[in-house]
Design an enzyme around this catalytic site. Structure first.
Site, PDB file in Angstrom:
ATOM      1  N   SER A  16       6.492  -4.318   2.702  1.00 50.40           N
ATOM      2  CA  SER A  16       5.593  -3.324   3.275  1.00 50.40           C
ATOM      3  C   SER A  16       6.079  -2.898   4.656  1.00 50.40           C
ATOM      4  O   SER A  16       6.670  -3.704   5.396  1.00 50.40           O
ATOM      5  CB  SER A  16       4.204  -3.950   3.404  1.00 50.40           C
ATOM      6  OG  SER A  16       3.392  -3.180   4.255  1.00 50.40           O
TER       7      SER A  16
ATOM      8  N   TYR B 116      -1.908 -11.169   5.752  1.00 49.03           N
ATOM      9  CA  TYR B 116      -1.263 -10.410   4.661  1.00 49.03           C
ATOM     10  C   TYR B 116       0.112  -9.918   5.132  1.00 49.03           C
ATOM     11  O   TYR B 116       1.130 -10.145   4.487  1.00 49.03           O
ATOM     12  CB  TYR B 116      -2.137  -9.220   4.224  1.00 49.03           C
ATOM     13  CG  TYR B 116      -1.326  -8.136   3.571  1.00 49.03           C
ATOM     14  CD1 TYR B 116      -0.878  -8.281   2.262  1.00 49.03           C
ATOM     15  CD2 TYR B 116      -0.940  -6.984   4.283  1.00 49.03           C
ATOM     16  CE1 TYR B 116      -0.077  -7.314   1.680  1.00 49.03           C
ATOM     17  CE2 TYR B 116      -0.145  -6.020   3.708  1.00 49.03           C
ATOM     18  CZ  TYR B 116       0.282  -6.183   2.407  1.00 49.03           C
ATOM     19  OH  TYR B 116       1.089  -5.231   1.843  1.00 49.03           O
TER      20      TYR B 116
ATOM     21  N   LYS C 252       4.190 -11.092   4.099  1.00 51.26           N
ATOM     22  CA  LYS C 252       5.314 -10.237   3.685  1.00 51.26           C
ATOM     23  C   LYS C 252       6.536 -10.513   4.570  1.00 51.26           C
ATOM     24  O   LYS C 252       7.668 -10.584   4.085  1.00 51.26           O
ATOM     25  CB  LYS C 252       4.934  -8.750   3.780  1.00 51.26           C
ATOM     26  CG  LYS C 252       3.896  -8.309   2.763  1.00 51.26           C
ATOM     27  CD  LYS C 252       4.484  -8.201   1.375  1.00 51.26           C
ATOM     28  CE  LYS C 252       3.435  -7.925   0.321  1.00 51.26           C
ATOM     29  NZ  LYS C 252       3.915  -8.080  -1.053  1.00 51.26           N
TER      30      LYS C 252
END
Ligand code: UD1
Length: 349
Positions: free
Chosen positions: A134, A161, A165
């Site tokens: 992302s 989150y 990543k």
């Protein structure tokens, strides 16, 4: 319904998260490109119905299993059964707000799934891996547009989150050092939106959507009363946040283009998947008004914590090395989203 045959059977592509928003669109493009996808999904944020619709769209029976990638034994069974050529890993939890409340769940799931997949790759001699990353790994932009050389500073990422990543990217980079014969591609998505043009599949968040476009779409069909605009005092042309929205089918096609790199033993590669163009929250509301022909009520609210003013990609590297550029414009993103949402106001239910 046709069974895929001959050479195609040699190129099994495992798609963890294959029943989800990005994964299901990847499954379609894999079939179109002649691969044989194997969708595995724990269905915690997706629906079996989605893969039935994928079968309707492709006219192909899709191999699929309800498996949690945290369950190493079940995952091993898949690797025993099929000679897997490559993995496209779309299995992850992705709610930023929830990740702040449940960091252990997010780290366990997002990192644990990756580690189990890498373990199976070692055990079964699978060499090709594509990771759904992302733009969040860039943190606060030091310059725009964001190219792949922009520093990624873990401490600057405001939620578990995003950090998961970032950590996964590092695990993959370390893995490449130990396995120089492998090919690992990190695809950094900007803001995937829209839906398949058939209107049969699209984003189907369980509970209240966190992201802007599924939220607006649910307002238009009357499931939510109005859009909250988070912040009108950003240093942007109309004061609202600017993002690089990209059609989900363009994202899926980016995966197919990236997979060609496996054939030339690319090693570790990182590509942005974005359009290079930013739109504001107000512009997105207007664009969906145009596509749906309806007026969309909204309220101006204070900023959402952790949000940034402007984020958009420099997609040049993917264009140069993959021959891939996003083809679908904002109108198409909104028309396709609207077709999906209006035909399926309650998603797959
Ligand atoms: C968010 C995550 C990002 C993640 C991505 C995809 C943050 C800080 N970033 O990106 O890590 O990869 O989702 O899951 O959360 N907005 C509203 N009203 C809403 C929702 C959003 O005004 O109800 C605004 C936001 O302030 C932002 C824009 O719309 O300016 C886009 O928001 P969103 O769709 O949540 O995506 P990101 O914040 O870019």
């Amino acid at each position: 319904m046709t069974e895929v045959s001959g050479d195609q059977k040699k190129q099994y592509v495992l798609v963890p998260g294959g029943a989800g928003f990005i994964g299901s669109h990847c499954v379609i493009e894999l079939v179109t490109a002649g691969y044989t996808p194997i969708a595995v999904d724990n269905e915690c944020n997706s629906s079996r119905e989605c893969l039935k619709r994928v079968e309707q769209i492709t006219g192909c029976k899709i191999i699929s299993y309800k498996i949690d990638c945290l369950d190493l034994e079940s995952l091993r069974d898949i690797f025993k059964k099929y000679p897997i050529y490559a993995i496209i890993n779309c299995a992850a939890l992705k709610s930023v707000g929830e990740s702040v409340q449940k960091p252990i769940l997010y780290y366990k799931n997002n990192i644990g799934c990756l580690l189990n997949l890498l373990t199976c790759m070692e055990e079964f001699n699978v060499k090709n891996f594509l990771f759904s990353s992302s733009a969040t790994v860039y943190g606060t932009p030091k310059y725009l547009p964001l190219d792949e050389k922009h520093p990624c500073i873990g401490d600057a990422i405001t939620n578990p989150y995003g950090k998961s990543k970032y950590i996964c990217e590092h695990i993959l980079k370390d893995t490449m050092v130990a396995h120089p014969e492998w090919n690992i591609i990190l695809l950094r998505y900007f803001n995937p939106v829209g839906a398949h043009k058939t209107g049969l599949i699209g984003e189907n968040p369980i509970g209240k959507p966190n992201n802007l476009m599924p939220y607006i779409a649910q307002v238009v069909v009357g499931r939510l009363p109005y859009v909250n605009i988070f912040g009108t005092d950003y240093n942007t042309p109309d004061g609202t946040g600017v993002r690089d929205y990209i059609h989900v089918v363009d994202v899926a096609m980016g995966h197919i283009a990236a997979m060609k790199q496996f054939e030339i033993n690319c090693g570790l590669k990182i590509y942005n998947l974005g359009t290079g163009k930013g739109y504001s929250v107000r512009e997105m509301i207007k664009a969906l008004e145009k596509a749906s022909g309806k007026t969309i009520p909204y309220k101006e609210c204070s900023r959402r914590s952790g949000d940034l003013a402007t984020v958009y990609a420099d997609p040049t590297l993917a264009a140069q090395e993959l021959g891939w550029t996003a083809q679908r414009n904002l109108d198409e993103m909104c028309e396709d989203l609207w077709r999906w949402q209006s035909n399926n106001p309650n998603g797959f239910q």
